[in-house]
Design an enzyme around this catalytic site. Structure first.
Site, mmCIF file in Angstrom:
data_model
loop_
_atom_site.group_PDB
_atom_site.id
_atom_site.type_symbol
_atom_site.label_atom_id
_atom_site.label_comp_id
_atom_site.label_asym_id
_atom_site.label_seq_id
_atom_site.Cartn_x
_atom_site.Cartn_y
_atom_site.Cartn_z
ATOM 1 C CB SER A 245 -41.552 -27.139 -5.347
ATOM 2 O OG SER A 245 -40.671 -26.388 -4.516
ATOM 3 C CE LYS A 246 -36.424 -28.319 -11.205
ATOM 4 N NZ LYS A 246 -36.176 -28.485 -12.656
ATOM 5 N NE ARG A 247 -39.936 -22.467 -5.969
ATOM 6 C CZ ARG A 247 -40.982 -22.660 -6.760
ATOM 7 N NH1 ARG A 247 -40.814 -22.764 -8.067
ATOM 8 N NH2 ARG A 247 -42.207 -22.765 -6.253
#
Length: 489
Positions: A245-247
């Protein structure tokens, strides 16, 4: 990154069989429309070299290729499903839907769905009298069209990766097919468009598996089962803690997008592989191997080799773990294999972005040839080569001063004269003259090479020092030695 890999596998499969690779923009959910997203998709595909045969840009005989431009096509198919008893009109307001989720919530069913258990207690054409339905339609009451999922059937898909998968319809809700604004949902549009565009194969992420029973039934109910494409549902790309994910990018400092993306709402910039310094060939190489291999130990593949060897049957069904260090290894290998000329424009662009000026192309080619094997990312070229283009502003005097002597200073004064006398300006001859003079001056060459390096580049870094001098040429080498003598004192 996952989206690009999905495109890549579709592209490789199509090219392997001399088929057409089709890009369709599925933008039916206008609430999720993001300005600039479509342009970004095409920019990423162009950078990767994954050019569609048909798309909104390329056109083709089965256009339009944006679903939002095909709005008028879908209603007749949704109405046909209603007419044939496979779908129904639902007039429920948002408030009524929210009330349903509250009223039917139980300990065993904490998230009620609009399904065969509940549909007859809602405001729809199955539960209402026929004349009431007609009145609502004639008065223009806002409504959607929902599929009528069977209460207790098993539907099956023979997935190209996972084999036969069975789905129980009793646990699937009555998905909306046509929204109140007349736009189709993905569930209807993907079936209608795949049929009308004569799509033979479609590969998508495994997150779409729960929607498969709806799609299978729409194909069946519209009478198109024999024309249904073959499907493959690709495994997830995994990060350190589950789905990538972008996280993860923010937390661990690696990119997850192909190119820089700026969120138009927040202005937040997410760094891409391109801007991080990856070559597109390296990017698609390691992406291809995130879930697929050709059965050998080979790791470096050109796009042409991937096209030749790709087989959907060799795509794994389990998630593939993304390893950023391995991705950088691929990029390093591709930089080493790349020709100097192919790297020149991008490296020059990077150096200019960093403020370097008056970069001669022939000189740059020599520099790239010398330093490219030392670069993992394209952005490394600046750190590995900036000293070729500007005189050092600072010198690592702490590495020189403690052992700097008058004898060493005299050596370099004499070496300037030695340089002037060298006929063949090549690394081996420069090194030979350097060592012979050191022997005459009774100084170990190893004690002189570090000061020489620092004179040329400013610190304890860079390629072999005599290779650096070779590229500099006599005049610039002498100038750097003279400045170094002034700084060293």
């Amino acid at each position: 990154m996952g989206g690009i890999r999905t495109v890549l596998y579709n592209y490789l499969f199509a090219c392997h069989f001399n088929g057409d690779f089709i890009l369709r923009i599925e933008d039916t959910d206008q609430n999720r429309y993001v300005p600039g997203a479509e342009e970004y998709i095409f920019d990423c595909l162009n950078w990767c070299g994954l050019i569609p045969d048909e798309s909104p840009l390329q056109g083709g005989e089965y256009g339009p290729y944006r679903q939002s431009e095909r709005k008028e096509i879908y209603r007749k198919y949704a109405e046909q499903l209603v007419k044939d008893g496979w779908a129904y009109y639902a007039f429920d307001t948002p408030e009524e839907l929210e009330q349903m989720r509250t009223n039917f919530k139980t300990g065993t069913n904490p998230s009620p769905q609009y399904d065969h258990f509940i549909r007859m207690q809602m405001r729809n054409s199955l539960a209402l009298a026929e004349d009431e339905v007609k009145r609502l339609l004639d008065s223009g009451t806002r409504h959607v069209i929902r599929i009528k999922m069977p209460e207790n059937e098993t539907v099956s898909l023979n997935d190209m990766i996972r084999g036969v998968i069975n789905f129980e319809t009793r646990i699937v809700d009555d998905k909306v097919l046509l929204k109140a604004d007349g736009m189709p949902t993905y569930h209807l549009a993907v079936v209608v468009d795949d049929y009308l565009m004569k799509i033979s194969h479609a590969f998508r992420g495994e997150e779409w598996l729960p929607s498969v029973p709806v799609h299978l039934l729409v194909w069946k109910y519209l009478g198109w089962e024999k024309d249904m494409p073959e499907w493959a549902h690709l495994p997830l790309i995994l990060g350190p803690n589950g789905k990538l994910s972008k996280r993860d990018a923010l937390k661990y400092g690696f990119p997850v997008f192909a190119m820089n993306w700026t969120d138009p709402k927040t202005g937040e910039l997410t760094e891409g592989f391109k801007e991080k310094g990856f070559l597109p060939a390296a990017f698609i190489n390691f992406l291809a191997l995130l879930g697929w291999n050709d059965g050998t130990e080979q790791e470096i593949f050109t796009k042409e080799q991937l096209i030749e060897k790709f087989s959907i049957e060799r795509v794994h069904s389990g998630g593939a773990k993304f390893d950023y260090e391995k991705a950088k290894w691929f990029n390093h290998e591709w930089i080493k294999q790349s020709g100097v000329v192919s790297l020149e424009s991008r490296v020059k662009e990077l150096l200019i972005e960093k403020g370097l000026k008056n970069i001669d192309d022939l000189f740059l080619e020599k520099v790239i040839g010398l330093v490219k094997d030392r670069c993992t990312l394209l952005t490394d070229f600046y750190d590995q080569s900036y000293f070729f283009f500007k005189v050092p502003e600072q010198y690592d005097l702490n590495a020189v001063k403690p052992k700097w002597t008058a004898a060493k200073k005299r050596f370099f004064e004499l070496f300037i004269e030695e340089i002037k006398a060298i006929d063949a300006w090549e690394s081996a001859f420069i090194e030979d003259g350097f060592k012979k003079l050191a022997l005459i001056q009774n100084i170990k060459p190893g004690e002189l090479q570090l000061p020489f390096r620092i004179m040329l580049v400013g610190g304890k870094f860079g390629p072999p020092v005599f290779d650096i001098a070779t590229i500099f040429g006599k005049e610039k080498t002498i100038q750097r030695i003279e400045k170094g003598l002034l700084v060293f004192g």
